[in-house]
Design a protein around this motif. Structure first.
Motif, PDB file in Angstrom:
ATOM      1  N   SER A 136       2.283  10.070   4.953  1.00 38.86           N
ATOM      2  CA  SER A 136       3.279  11.143   4.885  1.00 38.86           C
ATOM      3  C   SER A 136       4.539  10.736   4.135  1.00 38.86           C
ATOM      4  N   SER A 137       4.728   9.440   3.841  1.00 43.30           N
ATOM      5  CA  SER A 137       5.924   8.983   3.131  1.00 43.30           C
ATOM      6  C   SER A 137       5.854   9.364   1.661  1.00 43.30           C
ATOM      7  N   ASP A 138       7.032   9.447   1.048  1.00 42.91           N
ATOM      8  CA  ASP A 138       7.142   9.811  -0.365  1.00 42.91           C
ATOM      9  C   ASP A 138       6.700   8.621  -1.221  1.00 42.91           C
ATOM     10  N   LEU A 139       5.558   8.760  -1.847  1.00 44.36           N
ATOM     11  CA  LEU A 139       4.975   7.660  -2.615  1.00 44.36           C
ATOM     12  C   LEU A 139       5.834   7.287  -3.812  1.00 44.36           C
ATOM     13  N   LYS A 140       6.291   8.284  -4.564  1.00 49.87           N
ATOM     14  CA  LYS A 140       7.091   8.001  -5.758  1.00 49.87           C
ATOM     15  C   LYS A 140       8.417   7.340  -5.396  1.00 49.87           C
ATOM     16  N   LYS A 141       9.030   7.810  -4.286  1.00 52.02           N
ATOM     17  CA  LYS A 141      10.286   7.191  -3.863  1.00 52.02           C
ATOM     18  C   LYS A 141      10.053   5.749  -3.443  1.00 52.02           C
ATOM     19  N   ALA A 142       8.953   5.501  -2.758  1.00 52.99           N
ATOM     20  CA  ALA A 142       8.642   4.133  -2.332  1.00 52.99           C
ATOM     21  C   ALA A 142       8.479   3.209  -3.537  1.00 52.99           C
ATOM     22  N   LYS A 143       7.771   3.676  -4.562  1.00 56.25           N
ATOM     23  CA  LYS A 143       7.598   2.860  -5.765  1.00 56.25           C
ATOM     24  C   LYS A 143       8.944   2.588  -6.436  1.00 56.25           C
ATOM     25  N   SER A 144       9.794   3.622  -6.507  1.00 59.52           N
ATOM     26  CA  SER A 144      11.109   3.464  -7.130  1.00 59.52           C
ATOM     27  C   SER A 144      11.962   2.449  -6.368  1.00 59.52           C
ATOM     28  N   ILE A 145      11.932   2.528  -5.036  1.00 57.98           N
ATOM     29  CA  ILE A 145      12.714   1.597  -4.216  1.00 57.98           C
ATOM     30  C   ILE A 145      12.238   0.159  -4.421  1.00 57.98           C
ATOM     31  N   MET A 146      10.936  -0.040  -4.424  1.00 58.71           N
ATOM     32  CA  MET A 146      10.387  -1.390  -4.569  1.00 58.71           C
ATOM     33  C   MET A 146      10.781  -2.005  -5.906  1.00 58.71           C
ATOM     34  N   VAL A 168       4.784  -2.202  -9.967  1.00 58.69           N
ATOM     35  CA  VAL A 168       4.635  -1.588  -8.655  1.00 58.69           C
ATOM     36  C   VAL A 168       3.435  -0.657  -8.732  1.00 58.69           C
ATOM     37  N   PHE A 169       2.538  -0.721  -7.759  1.00 60.75           N
ATOM     38  CA  PHE A 169       1.296   0.038  -7.871  1.00 60.75           C
ATOM     39  C   PHE A 169       0.687   0.268  -6.491  1.00 60.75           C
ATOM     40  N   VAL A 170      -0.188   1.245  -6.425  1.00 59.40           N
ATOM     41  CA  VAL A 170      -0.978   1.474  -5.215  1.00 59.40           C
ATOM     42  C   VAL A 170      -2.201   0.569  -5.297  1.00 59.40           C
ATOM     43  N   SER A 171      -2.296  -0.361  -4.373  1.00 64.83           N
ATOM     44  CA  SER A 171      -3.382  -1.338  -4.432  1.00 64.83           C
ATOM     45  C   SER A 171      -4.604  -0.897  -3.641  1.00 64.83           C
ATOM     46  N   GLU A 172      -4.400  -0.086  -2.598  1.00 64.83           N
ATOM     47  CA  GLU A 172      -5.542   0.327  -1.789  1.00 64.83           C
ATOM     48  C   GLU A 172      -5.149   1.490  -0.879  1.00 64.83           C
ATOM     49  N   LEU A 173      -6.106   2.390  -0.663  1.00 64.04           N
ATOM     50  CA  LEU A 173      -5.928   3.473   0.302  1.00 64.04           C
ATOM     51  C   LEU A 173      -6.691   3.088   1.567  1.00 64.04           C
ATOM     52  N   GLU A 174      -5.950   2.652   2.554  1.00 64.45           N
ATOM     53  CA  GLU A 174      -6.568   2.177   3.782  1.00 64.45           C
ATOM     54  C   GLU A 174      -6.672   3.308   4.800  1.00 64.45           C
ATOM     55  N   VAL A 183      13.272  -4.813   0.670  1.00 67.99           N
ATOM     56  CA  VAL A 183      12.451  -3.595   0.647  1.00 67.99           C
ATOM     57  C   VAL A 183      12.392  -2.951   2.023  1.00 67.99           C
ATOM     58  N   LYS A 184      12.263  -3.761   3.088  1.00 71.62           N
ATOM     59  CA  LYS A 184      12.218  -3.197   4.449  1.00 71.62           C
ATOM     60  C   LYS A 184      13.500  -2.439   4.769  1.00 71.62           C
ATOM     61  N   LEU A 185      14.650  -3.019   4.461  1.00 67.36           N
ATOM     62  CA  LEU A 185      15.915  -2.344   4.744  1.00 67.36           C
ATOM     63  C   LEU A 185      16.069  -1.081   3.904  1.00 67.36           C
ATOM     64  N   ALA A 186      15.654  -1.153   2.631  1.00 67.00           N
ATOM     65  CA  ALA A 186      15.747   0.021   1.754  1.00 67.00           C
ATOM     66  C   ALA A 186      14.809   1.131   2.219  1.00 67.00           C
ATOM     67  N   PHE A 187      13.619   0.775   2.678  1.00 65.60           N
ATOM     68  CA  PHE A 187      12.689   1.771   3.225  1.00 65.60           C
ATOM     69  C   PHE A 187      13.310   2.472   4.431  1.00 65.60           C
ATOM     70  N   ASP A 188      13.930   1.690   5.310  1.00 67.61           N
ATOM     71  CA  ASP A 188      14.548   2.270   6.511  1.00 67.61           C
ATOM     72  C   ASP A 188      15.644   3.268   6.136  1.00 67.61           C
ATOM     73  N   GLU A 189      16.449   2.925   5.122  1.00 67.58           N
ATOM     74  CA  GLU A 189      17.557   3.796   4.719  1.00 67.58           C
ATOM     75  C   GLU A 189      17.076   5.091   4.069  1.00 67.58           C
ATOM     76  N   ASN A 190      15.876   5.053   3.484  1.00 65.97           N
ATOM     77  CA  ASN A 190      15.381   6.207   2.738  1.00 65.97           C
ATOM     78  C   ASN A 190      14.212   6.925   3.429  1.00 65.97           C
ATOM     79  N   GLY A 191      13.972   6.614   4.679  1.00 64.42           N
ATOM     80  CA  GLY A 191      12.958   7.322   5.435  1.00 64.42           C
ATOM     81  C   GLY A 191      11.526   7.010   5.061  1.00 64.42           C
ATOM     82  N   ILE A 192      11.293   5.866   4.417  1.00 65.25           N
ATOM     83  CA  ILE A 192       9.929   5.431   4.109  1.00 65.25           C
ATOM     84  C   ILE A 192       9.423   4.636   5.302  1.00 65.25           C
ATOM     85  N   VAL A 193       8.355   5.110   5.902  1.00 62.25           N
ATOM     86  CA  VAL A 193       7.856   4.497   7.136  1.00 62.25           C
ATOM     87  C   VAL A 193       6.730   3.517   6.829  1.00 62.25           C
ATOM     88  N   ILE A 194       6.901   2.260   7.291  1.00 58.30           N
ATOM     89  CA  ILE A 194       5.843   1.267   7.156  1.00 58.30           C
ATOM     90  C   ILE A 194       4.822   1.510   8.251  1.00 58.30           C
TER      91      ILE A 194
END
Length: 273
Positions: free
Chosen positions: A191-201, A219-225, A253-264
């Motif tokens: 459910s997380s924003d994929l493009k935003k996650a790539k940009s943050i990383m 930065v890339f999608v390595s696998e759909l688990e 990256v963990k802190l940036a994900f938290d600030e931008n609503g990207i859930v690990i």
């Protein structure tokens, strides 16, 4: 008078042998003294040559020791042959009496040979971070002797490895190359924003103080688990900065994900009733 004549006759017969033996001893002594001088000269010339060729001290000392042992062995065999003792007889004597000793020194000799191979071929040098495959030992090489190699681990332990097995196993040298690629991955929820996650990383990688700016960031999608989208991040740093760079980017990256609503994502167990 009879006993005296017998003794005189025995002495007359033994005298040539005694003179011959004395001459042999004198010649053996002369050969030994000359041999010492020749061996000393050869060893000195080899040490000078190796020092001028910038061989490491361990290699110079080891080579000098091997030359010394070999030349003195040849010298002693040469002297013994003058007394009728052949090299094969000496070898048979050592083989029969030195088997147990040889087995006891087998490990030490293997380590000695391994140390020579390591010092000559230089698969690693002090300061390199290595990992050997036989037992998984890894750390920074703090010292190399003729018998053992010492590693300092990340958690402050000292590991002593025998050179024999170490010279005959595969290993990874992490710091031999000037630059390394840091490879990290993050599993985010579907459910997380994929493009935003790539940009943050990518943004956090470029902010890192360790990054080599002239190298690409990928930065890339390595696998759909089953429960997450696995995101990969590759960027280059100096080889010596690998661990600090990896720890730094994971935190960034963990802190940036938290600030931008990207859930690990984390594994979820579904229980059916």
């Amino acid at each position: 008078m009879g006993d005296k004549s017998v003794l005189q006759e025995y002495f007359d017969q033994a005298l040539p042998n005694l003179i011959s033996f004395g001459i042999r001893v004198a010649l053996a002594l002369i050969i030994f003294l000359i041999g010492i001088k020749v061996i000393g000269f050869i060893r000195k010339r080899v040490r000078i040559y190796m020092s001028r060729a910038n061989f490491e001290n361990h290699i110079v000392h080891f080579t000098d020791l091997m030359i010394k042992v070999a030349l003195y062995t040849v010298l002693i065999l040469l002297i013994l042959s003058d007394f009728g003792i052949t090299a094969s007889a000496v070898a048979a004597l050592f083989a029969s009496s030195g088997l147990t000793v040889g087995l006891g020194f087998q490990g030490a000799l293997q380590n000695l040979a391994g140390g020579f191979i390591i010092l000559v071929n230089k698969p690693f040098v002090p300061g390199d971070y290595i990992k050997e495959d036989s037992h998984g030992n890894e750390g920074v090489v703090s010292g190399i002797t003729m018998l053992y190699t010492t590693l300092n681990t990340v958690d402050g332990r000292k590991v002593v490895l025998p050179n024999g097995p170490l010279a005959n196993t595969s290993l990874v040298n992490y710091t031999r190359e000037e630059k390394r690629c840091v490879n990290v991955s993050f599993g985010i929820e579907y459910s997380s924003d994929l493009k935003k996650a790539k940009s943050i990383m990518e943004e956090e990688a470029r902010k890192s103080e360790y990054i080599l700016s002239d190298e690409p960031v990928k930065v890339f999608v390595s696998e759909l688990e089953d429960s997450s989208v696995s995101m990969g991040l590759h960027f280059y740093i100096k080889g010596v900065d690998y661990w600090p760079a990896k720890w730094d980017i994971l935190e960034r990256v963990k802190l940036a994900f938290d600030e931008n609503g990207i859930v690990i994502a984390f594994p979820q167990l579904k229980v059916s009733h």
